[in-house]
Write a protein that holds these residues in place. Sequence first.
Motif, PDB file in Angstrom:
ATOM      1  N   GLN A 159       4.942   2.928  11.266  1.00  0.00           N
ATOM      2  CA  GLN A 159       5.689   2.012  12.295  1.00  0.00           C
ATOM      3  C   GLN A 159       5.376   0.541  11.984  1.00  0.00           C
ATOM      4  N   ARG A 175       0.737   0.851  17.085  1.00  0.00           N
ATOM      5  CA  ARG A 175       1.402   1.422  16.169  1.00  0.00           C
ATOM      6  C   ARG A 175       0.736   2.080  15.007  1.00  0.00           C
ATOM      7  N   ASP A 221      11.332   2.979   9.371  1.00  0.00           N
ATOM      8  CA  ASP A 221      10.209   3.853   9.820  1.00  0.00           C
ATOM      9  C   ASP A 221      10.082   5.323   9.435  1.00  0.00           C
TER      10      ASP A 221
END
Length: 341
Positions: free
Chosen positions: A338, A334, A33
Amino acid sequence: MSCPDRAFDVPVKKSLVDQFGRSHKDLRISVTDRCNLRCEYCMPLDASFMSQQKLLTYDEVVRCASVASKMGVQTIRLTGGEPLMRPRLYQLVEQLTQLPKIEEVAITTNGLLLADQAAGLAKAGLSRLNVSLDSLDEARFKKIARRSGLQQILEGLEEANQQGFQSIRINAVSIRGLTEKDIVPLAEFCRKHCFHLRFIEFMPLDAEDAWSCEDVLTGREVRQILEMHIGKLSQNNKDDLSQPAIDYTYSDGSGTVGFIDPVSQPFCDRCDRLRLTADGQFRNCLFSSTDWDARALLREGGTDEELQGLLAACVGAKHFSHGIGMESFQRPRRAMYQIGG
Ligand code: SAM
Ligand code: SF4
């Protein structure tokens, strides 16, 4: 070791065909990420990242990919965050390309580290490169990405060309009031260098929750700008119906341009994608509100059969559409960085 007491909500039918008849052949794997840019439509300026222990190891990623391939997945795209920030990514590419049923391994990258890595990735057998580039103007690039890097990306593209990558795609997000001035220069640049440009509508996956429907510069509007400044576009026939992009050719025959319009023209009815996040969660949609925890299963000694059951449960629970624009729509917890775009 098996985990016989583990139960799933959806009956285990070990197939990647969902309740609407869609078969899933494409797996998007996020490997991190982290990122060296902070694009305003994707990541917050003060992002915090997953701990190292939470990230799947390359062996764990390959195990998930191998199970998915035995169930019908044929293509893999590595993404992030910025995938080239994960050390020795070429090693993962090498392992994935060796899976017997995988026909293509591709990467979506912002290109900042491409100049150094293009040769290694080509040698590892990478089939295809998508490079995200929203502006060729240094100041506007910096406004969108909130960091510098345009020159490095251009060098990366040059090196990728040198390494023989064919049909490089350039992805540009379209945001009203921000990217209009970049449309024509990007199109001319891509025509000149034989890159396939694709405009992607801005989706509600920004980390700062600033998305609104009015910010979406639609593919149709971008097409009108291109036709006004460059010339008529003719729609191509689709070779692969599961591809979300609708491609066009310029009337003078010099180049193609594609439009991915998830907001104005959703393509959920033909979606064939599954996702594996960097922290080992299977997801059936960018907008899913649920994760299926492959990491826990892997680290508790789960069998391949149990992983198949998890993936089948994930597919079995897939909704018919993302629901953007509907009253019931809820953004996922998210943000894009992510999940993996
Ligand atoms: N860092 C790599 C890159 O930028 O190509 C890979 C990850 S990035 C999340 C993958 C793709 O998602 C990029 O093409 C990016 O432009 C796109 N993207 C990110 N946030 C988006 C959003 N809110 N709406 C539409 N596309 C988005
Ligand atoms: Fe990083 Fe890609 Fe997100 Fe931009 S779009 S912040 S480059 S992950």
